[in-house]
Design a protein around this motif. Structure first.
Motif, PDB file in Angstrom:
ATOM      1  N   ARG A 148       0.820  -1.214   0.000  1.00  0.00           N
ATOM      2  CA  ARG A 148       0.000   0.000   0.000  1.00  0.00           C
ATOM      3  C   ARG A 148       0.853   1.262   0.000  1.00  0.00           C
ATOM      4  O   ARG A 148       0.529   2.254  -0.662  1.00  0.00           O
ATOM      5  CB  ARG A 148      -0.933  -0.014   1.220  1.00  0.00           C
ATOM      6  N   LEU A 149       1.932   1.234   0.755  1.00  0.00           N
ATOM      7  CA  LEU A 149       2.811   2.404   0.804  1.00  0.00           C
ATOM      8  C   LEU A 149       3.465   2.674  -0.547  1.00  0.00           C
ATOM      9  O   LEU A 149       3.612   3.824  -0.964  1.00  0.00           O
ATOM     10  CB  LEU A 149       3.891   2.205   1.878  1.00  0.00           C
ATOM     11  N   ARG A 178       0.880   4.344  -2.662  1.00  0.00           N
ATOM     12  CA  ARG A 178       0.569   5.697  -2.218  1.00  0.00           C
ATOM     13  C   ARG A 178       1.739   6.656  -2.414  1.00  0.00           C
ATOM     14  O   ARG A 178       1.549   7.843  -2.727  1.00  0.00           O
ATOM     15  CB  ARG A 178       0.151   5.689  -0.744  1.00  0.00           C
ATOM     16  N   HIS A 237       4.170  10.849   7.726  1.00  0.00           N
ATOM     17  CA  HIS A 237       2.977  10.752   6.893  1.00  0.00           C
ATOM     18  C   HIS A 237       1.799  10.214   7.692  1.00  0.00           C
ATOM     19  O   HIS A 237       1.870   9.145   8.286  1.00  0.00           O
ATOM     20  CB  HIS A 237       3.238   9.826   5.701  1.00  0.00           C
ATOM     21  N   GLU A 244      -0.847   9.043   6.433  1.00  0.00           N
ATOM     22  CA  GLU A 244      -1.394   7.900   5.714  1.00  0.00           C
ATOM     23  C   GLU A 244      -0.754   6.582   6.137  1.00  0.00           C
ATOM     24  O   GLU A 244      -1.300   5.501   5.901  1.00  0.00           O
ATOM     25  CB  GLU A 244      -1.220   8.074   4.209  1.00  0.00           C
ATOM     26  N   TYR A 265      -0.377   5.244   9.012  1.00  0.00           N
ATOM     27  CA  TYR A 265      -1.195   4.498   9.971  1.00  0.00           C
ATOM     28  C   TYR A 265      -2.405   3.875   9.285  1.00  0.00           C
ATOM     29  O   TYR A 265      -2.740   2.704   9.538  1.00  0.00           O
ATOM     30  CB  TYR A 265      -1.644   5.412  11.108  1.00  0.00           C
ATOM     31  N   GLU A 266      -3.084   4.621   8.434  1.00  0.00           N
ATOM     32  CA  GLU A 266      -4.270   4.095   7.761  1.00  0.00           C
ATOM     33  C   GLU A 266      -3.920   2.913   6.873  1.00  0.00           C
ATOM     34  O   GLU A 266      -4.665   1.932   6.795  1.00  0.00           O
ATOM     35  CB  GLU A 266      -4.946   5.199   6.955  1.00  0.00           C
ATOM     36  N   ASP A 267      -2.778   2.983   6.186  1.00  0.00           N
ATOM     37  CA  ASP A 267      -2.353   1.863   5.343  1.00  0.00           C
ATOM     38  C   ASP A 267      -2.014   0.643   6.190  1.00  0.00           C
ATOM     39  O   ASP A 267      -2.304  -0.495   5.803  1.00  0.00           O
ATOM     40  CB  ASP A 267      -1.145   2.266   4.494  1.00  0.00           C
TER      41      ASP A 267
END
Length: 322
Positions: A120-121, A124, A286, A288, A290-292
């Motif tokens: 995911r990272l 993104r 970032h 994001e 944590y969400e990823d």
């Protein structure tokens, strides 16, 4: 009485690696654990410590049966060494960031969410260079984030054994209480049950890695609370897998551990063993990330039938997010 002569004897000058060794010994509480974290042998680290103490003309640590603890003089030296190491790490990190462009340095204890998180990272942040360091010591990873050697760290905190989170780090709770399951030989008498109790495993040898922060202390507390005293094998978990398959041991394991043909993985009745999952970041990291990680962990959890059933039974918020 401490000498008032030259600070260093001939041929010996303190370097960054010496300061790092002193901090590792203080944080680990023993030469054995510190040597393992530093990737050196214990005799080599002992010799290095003696040389440093001769250089400073003072004893830095008291050697006790249970480990090492700093002397008053040692605490003074450590108080000066830590900010020096932090400043050096920050300098190196900033220089590398300017030279190589955006980077995301991730540290983690072992987790089956890592592949999905990295995937995911990469999607993104396609222009960001991502690196990963996996370590058994959550406290060591947290110190690396605080020192600027890592940007984020995904760690687990054994229930009853709080981690030492350095000041200034931001923490996000991924799972407040993740149950620990147990892995056992496929032909174990308890393998036919959907849920097993500790007493079903009281006669088995338990494999545990004492270098995992809090792991052995947590397991020992749970045994004592249940009035049990099973035999214990101190080993790394890679070796433990072989011991389990051969019928020599059982061991705690993460609930995301996938089904295997050569061993059985079962929840424990009452969930006596548990950890808290945390993401620690440097300020400004970032959001994001944590969400990823949460999405990757949810993916790993839901594809494991026993853990998916556990999440449904406990009406976990993780299912609501899905």
């Amino acid at each position: 009485m401490r000498s008032t002569g030259p600070a260093y004897p001939r041929g010996m000058e303190l370097e960054v690696r010496h300061l790092r060794a002193l901090c590792a010994i203080a944080d680990a509480g023993s030469l054995h654990k510190a040597a393992r974290q530093l990737g050196v042998s214990q005799p080599s680290l002992t010799t290095q410590l003696r040389r440093i103490e001769r250089a400073l003309d003072g004893e830095l640590f008291l050697r006790e049966r249970t480990g090492c603890r700093p002397t008053p003089f040692g605490r003074t030296v450590l108080g000066r060494a830590r900010p020096l190491l932090a400043d050096m790490a920050a300098l190196v990190a900033e220089a590398r960031a300017q030279a190589h462009g955006p980077r995301l340095r991730i540290g983690s204890t072992a987790s089956r969410a890592l592949p999905g998180w990295l995937r995911r990272l990469h999607l993104r942040l396609p222009d960001t260079e991502t690196s990963l360091l996996v370590d058994v010591s959550a406290n060591a990873l947290l110190r690396m984030v605080a020192a600027g050697q890592l940007d984020v760290a995904f760690v687990h905190e054994v229930e009853g054994s709080p981690l030492r989170v350095p000041e200034g780090l931001q923490t996000h709770v991924l799972m407040e209480r993740e149950p620990q399951f147990v892995s056992m030989p496929r032909d174990h008498p308890a393998a036919g049950q959907e849920i097993v109790s500790l007493r079903d495993l009281a006669a088995d040898r338990w494999a545990v890695d004492p270098s995992v922060d809090g792991e052995w202390d947590g397991l020992r507390r749970v045994f004592a609370g249940a009035g049990l005293d099973p035999p214990v094998l101190h080993t790394d978990y890679h070796t433990a897998t072989s011991l389990i398959i051969s019928g020599e041991a059982v061991a705690p394991c993460q609930p995301t551990s996938g089904p295997r043909e050569d061993m059985a993985i079962r929840p424990l009745c009452g969930d006596p063993l548990a950890v808290r999952l945390l993401l620690a970041t440097r300020p400004g990291a970032h959001a994001e990330v944590y969400e990823d990680l949460r999405a990757a962990y949810r993916e790993a959890a839901l594809r494991t039938p026993p853990y998916r059933a556990w999440l449904h039974h406990h009406a976990s918020p993780l299912l609501e997010a899905a």
